[in-house]
Each structure stands twice: as C-alpha cells, then as structure tokens.
Design a protein around this motif. Structure first.
Motif, short mmCIF file in Angstrom:
data_model
loop_
_atom_site.label_atom_id
_atom_site.label_comp_id
_atom_site.label_asym_id
_atom_site.label_seq_id
_atom_site.Cartn_x
_atom_site.Cartn_y
_atom_site.Cartn_z
N THR A 25 -26.81 -39.28 51.83
CA THR A 25 -26.23 -38.48 50.75
C THR A 25 -27.28 -38.21 49.68
OG1 THR A 25 -25.56 -40.37 49.40
CG2 THR A 25 -24.03 -39.64 51.10
N HIS A 78 -24.82 -43.10 55.66
CA HIS A 78 -23.56 -43.25 56.37
C HIS A 78 -23.85 -43.16 57.86
CE1 HIS A 78 -21.18 -43.14 52.76
NE2 HIS A 78 -21.86 -42.09 52.36
N LEU A 94 -23.36 -42.47 61.52
CA LEU A 94 -22.51 -41.65 62.38
C LEU A 94 -22.30 -42.35 63.71
CD1 LEU A 94 -23.76 -38.03 61.85
CD2 LEU A 94 -21.41 -38.84 61.70
N TYR A 112 -15.18 -38.13 72.62
CA TYR A 112 -14.14 -37.59 71.74
C TYR A 112 -13.05 -38.62 71.48
CZ TYR A 112 -10.74 -34.24 69.90
OH TYR A 112 -9.85 -33.57 69.10
N LEU A 168 -14.25 -41.32 69.15
CA LEU A 168 -14.26 -40.91 67.75
C LEU A 168 -12.86 -40.86 67.17
CD1 LEU A 168 -17.02 -38.20 67.31
CD2 LEU A 168 -17.16 -40.68 67.23
N ARG A 216 -12.01 -44.25 66.16
CA ARG A 216 -12.69 -44.63 64.92
C ARG A 216 -11.99 -44.01 63.72
NH1 ARG A 216 -19.00 -43.44 63.34
NH2 ARG A 216 -18.98 -44.49 61.31
N ILE A 217 -11.57 -42.76 63.85
CA ILE A 217 -10.85 -42.10 62.77
C ILE A 217 -9.56 -42.85 62.46
CG2 ILE A 217 -9.47 -40.04 62.22
CD1 ILE A 217 -11.75 -38.39 63.48
N LEU A 236 -10.32 -45.82 60.50
CA LEU A 236 -10.61 -45.50 59.10
C LEU A 236 -9.32 -45.15 58.34
CD1 LEU A 236 -13.83 -43.37 59.62
CD2 LEU A 236 -13.71 -45.51 58.34
N GLY A 251 -17.80 -48.01 56.51
CA GLY A 251 -17.36 -47.34 55.30
C GLY A 251 -16.96 -48.30 54.20
N LEU A 279 -15.15 -33.96 65.03
CA LEU A 279 -14.70 -35.30 64.67
C LEU A 279 -15.78 -36.06 63.91
CD1 LEU A 279 -12.52 -36.68 67.60
CD2 LEU A 279 -11.91 -35.29 65.65
N GLN A 280 -17.03 -35.83 64.26
CA GLN A 280 -18.10 -36.48 63.51
C GLN A 280 -18.08 -36.01 62.05
OE1 GLN A 280 -22.03 -36.11 65.22
NE2 GLN A 280 -21.78 -38.08 66.24
N ARG A 329 -15.51 -35.06 60.44
CA ARG A 329 -14.36 -35.67 59.78
C ARG A 329 -14.66 -37.12 59.42
NH1 ARG A 329 -8.25 -36.39 62.25
NH2 ARG A 329 -7.33 -37.41 60.42
N ILE A 330 -15.34 -37.82 60.31
CA ILE A 330 -15.72 -39.21 60.03
C ILE A 330 -16.64 -39.27 58.82
CG2 ILE A 330 -17.18 -41.10 60.89
CD1 ILE A 330 -15.89 -40.62 63.65
N LEU A 331 -17.59 -38.36 58.76
CA LEU A 331 -18.50 -38.30 57.63
C LEU A 331 -17.72 -38.08 56.35
CD1 LEU A 331 -21.44 -38.70 57.59
CD2 LEU A 331 -21.79 -36.25 57.72
N LEU A 378 -14.66 -38.96 55.79
CA LEU A 378 -13.94 -40.19 55.46
C LEU A 378 -14.90 -41.24 54.89
CD1 LEU A 378 -11.61 -40.39 58.59
CD2 LEU A 378 -10.83 -40.19 56.23
N LEU A 379 -16.14 -41.21 55.36
CA LEU A 379 -17.09 -42.23 54.91
C LEU A 379 -17.64 -41.94 53.52
CD1 LEU A 379 -19.29 -42.99 58.08
CD2 LEU A 379 -17.44 -44.37 57.10
N ASN A 380 -17.94 -40.67 53.23
CA ASN A 380 -18.65 -40.49 51.96
C ASN A 380 -17.92 -39.69 50.89
OD1 ASN A 380 -19.35 -37.70 52.04
ND2 ASN A 380 -21.06 -38.14 53.38
#
Lengths: 194, 194
Positions: free
Chosen positions: A69, A75, A77, A140, A143, A146-147, A150, A183, B143-144, B146-148, B150-152
């Motif tokens: 960032t 972060h 991935l 997919y 991920l 993982r979502i 989160l 996260g 999805l990556q 979206r994960i990003l 959620l993370l930042n």
DNA sequence: CGCGCGATTGAGTAATTTCAAATCTAGTGG
DNA sequence: CCACTAGATTTGAAATTACTCAATCGCGCG
C-alpha cells in the motif's frame, strides 16, 4: 542444463500426471517452453511496475506474492511452495504492468513460462488446456474459502483455520508475514497464542 | 421450447462469442446440454445439503450465493447477474454436497448444465475448454481483488470500491445483503453514507 | 389503513489497531 | 567461539473501528 533443473522438470511431470496423462513426447514438447531459474531468499520473481510477467511453477522453496500500500504495508495475496503456481495473475492474463511483488521466503528452484507460450502449449495439447482449467477452478474454490474465512472468522479463527489447512506452511512462514496474509496486525497475531 | 428460452440461448451464444468463435454446429451441440429454467424472486438454484449441483448461466435477473453460519448469519460469496455464471463451485467441481445456498434476488432466467456434461462438451470442443479456462482465470483475478479489498480497506473503502466496480449492481441489491458481501454489519454500512 | 421489511439512529461494548518499548534470535564479522 | 546487529516477536497501554442490542423510522403492498 544442470542436475537440479532436471529434478525440477521431473517434479513438473509428476505434477501434470496427477491430473492428466501426457505421452513422453507431449511432455517434452510442453517442457521445452519452460525455463529453469534458481533464486535465493529475498530475490524477486516479479516486481511492481514490471512490463511483462511469467508464470512460475515452484519446484522447491517458498515465495510470497504481495501488494504494497501507499503507507508501505504489505498484504499477502498468495504463498506458493512446492508444486504451486504463482505470478501476478492480473498482469499475466491481461498483459498488464505488474502491481504486486513476488519474492522468495526461501531459496527456490522454479520453472517459468510466458503467457503466450502457455496459451500456445494449451492450444497444441488439449489435455494441458484441461489441466490448467482444473487448476484454475481449484484456485477459485480456494480463494472463495479464504474470502469466507475473512468474512465470518475473527483473527483467532482465521489463524486456526490456516494452521489446520496448511500445517506445514505455518512452520516456514515468519509470523509477521503470516499476519499480513490473515489480515491482522503482527501484534494481534502474537497475542493469539496466549 | 418457449420464446423466452430462445432468448436465453441467444445470450449464451453472444457470451461465448466474446471469447471464442464457435461454428453454428458447435454451438448447437454445446447448447443441447444446457437446460432452461425460470425462477421467481426468493426461489432457490442451489440449497445447502443438496446432493448434486449444476452450474447456472444467468440470462436475466440476479442471484446471490451465500453461506449461512451456525448463528444464522449470511455471508455472501458471490452475486450473479446477466452473463455471469454461478453455482456452489466447491460442490460442483468436487461432486460434494452443497454447503451454500443460492437464491434469486430478482426473477431469473437461467441455463444450467451438469458437471459431467460441462466436462463432456469441453472435451469435445477444445474452444470451450479454452473459454472456461479463461473464465475461471478471470474469476480468480476478481477474487484476488476482493481479498485485497478485505485486507487493506476499511468498511467505507470497501463500500466505495464496490460502487466503483459494480455501479449497476448497487442499485439492485438491498443494503442489508450488500453489507454481508462486504463483511460489515448492516448498521455500519448504513452509517457510511453520512 | 395497517403490516412487515428494510434502513436508520443511538448508546454501550468488544475486538483490533496503533504507538512505544522491551526481548529474543539468527546470522555475520572479528 | 563470541560479540554485535538487524530483524522478528512479545508486551503494555491508549485509541479507534466496528459490532451488538434496542428502538425508531419510512415506505410499498395488500
């Protein structure tokens, strides 16, 4: 080609064999589009701003793909260890400039291929097209999990889920880095153990 | 086959055409494995516990795929509107029992196909294998992202990012449901506007 | 007109972050 | 082999963000 690279190609062969059945000729043909590379800890596979990125098959070692960032926070991935594939997938698929960094957490042996060559061998060998479709599908689903993690788990829950899912990886990844995958701040992760 | 279904198949054709060039015969062959279905708001495409799930192409309407926690909270895995594909991908790819629900936010017209038939037509028509590999790759990248997110990003950042990314969707999705996609409480989302 | 669902608002609470400082550890050079 | 340093981990305390619970509001539909 030195001894170690031969080893990497054998791993790639075994990796394909888990899903498809290539003939010796087909494998040799496909393999000819991959190039071996050895990297030491802290060296980069992909760097932000890079014009063209290749996809990497990890034969040995461990890498992390991360986004940085503006405030300088990382972060994660994706991690990738033996038999995993890794690149900046957005850049790879869309021929875009890399927006992520990927570097080695451990010394690595890799096989890499360009997007054009990957498409080419997939076009020539239908079984490879199938192989990579299956791989992508599995990615997919991973991920999505993982979502979900989160979305509905707190810091502790996510940490425990990661340990359950990747027990071997936990040993190899510094807590600070794992924190930025989950996260949470490294301090929070540190406090979870107790 | 009634008028509306014909329309759905035309959309499917156009959808394929965006990435591959099928002959008329190839498309007809592939299409013969899809079945049309109409569902009204609140009806289910997939239900938790279901033994076998099909993948759905949304020709019109809007659906949500979500996981329900033991406490009864819903976490949205995915929305799907026109030209999107949706199912419980874990169950679909691994022939497992569905662990998610998918239902209609709006009345829908769908085309659906079984996992076996999808594999079959992909095997018969290499271009379709390619098509679905590309789709899966794009899904992975999405999805990556979206994960990003959620993370930042905090609640507000994620909300604004969603608006920017899917301006049309925002209009069609109740705030309460959007909140459980973004991973915030509906109260928090409500407070963001101000 | 009233019901019911979705959205909003308020107040108190819990989880996590941030900032700061102290420890601990592994690798390096002397 | 030992001292030293940089990086990683831990701990403490204050600040912040978002959550929960509760009550109210707004509006479309029957």
């Amino acid at each position: 080609m030195e001894k170690k690279s031969v080893e990497s190609f054998k791993l790639l062969k075994k990796h394909f064999d888990e899903i498809i059945a290539l003939t010796e000729e087909e494998f040799e043909y496909a393999a000819s589009y991959f190039r071996p590379k050895k990297l030491k800890k802290h060296q980069f596979l992909v760097q932000e701003g890079q014009q063209s990125v290749t996809e990497h098959f990890v034969a040995s070692g461990l890498v992390k793909a991360y986004y940085t960032t503006v405030e300088g926070k990382e972060h994660i991935l994706q991690f990738a260890m033996e038999n995993w594939w890794v690149t900046d997938y957005h850049a790879f698929y869309h021929k875009a400039i890399a927006s992520t960094n990927i570097d080695c957490i451990e010394d690595c042996e890799l096989l890499y291929i360009s997007q054009e060559d990957k498409d080419h061998i997939c076009h020539e060998i239908h079984k490879l097209e199938y192989f990579f479709r299956v791989k992508s599908n599995n990615g997919y689903v991973a991920l999505q999990r993982r979502i979900l993690s989160l979305l509905n788990q707190d810091a502790k829950g996510r940490y425990e889920e990661f340990i359950k899912l990747y027990p071997k990886l936990v040993q190899r990844i510094p807590k600070t880095i794992l924190a930025s995958y989950l996260g949470v701040s490294r301090e929070t992760l540190s406090r979870l153990g107790r």
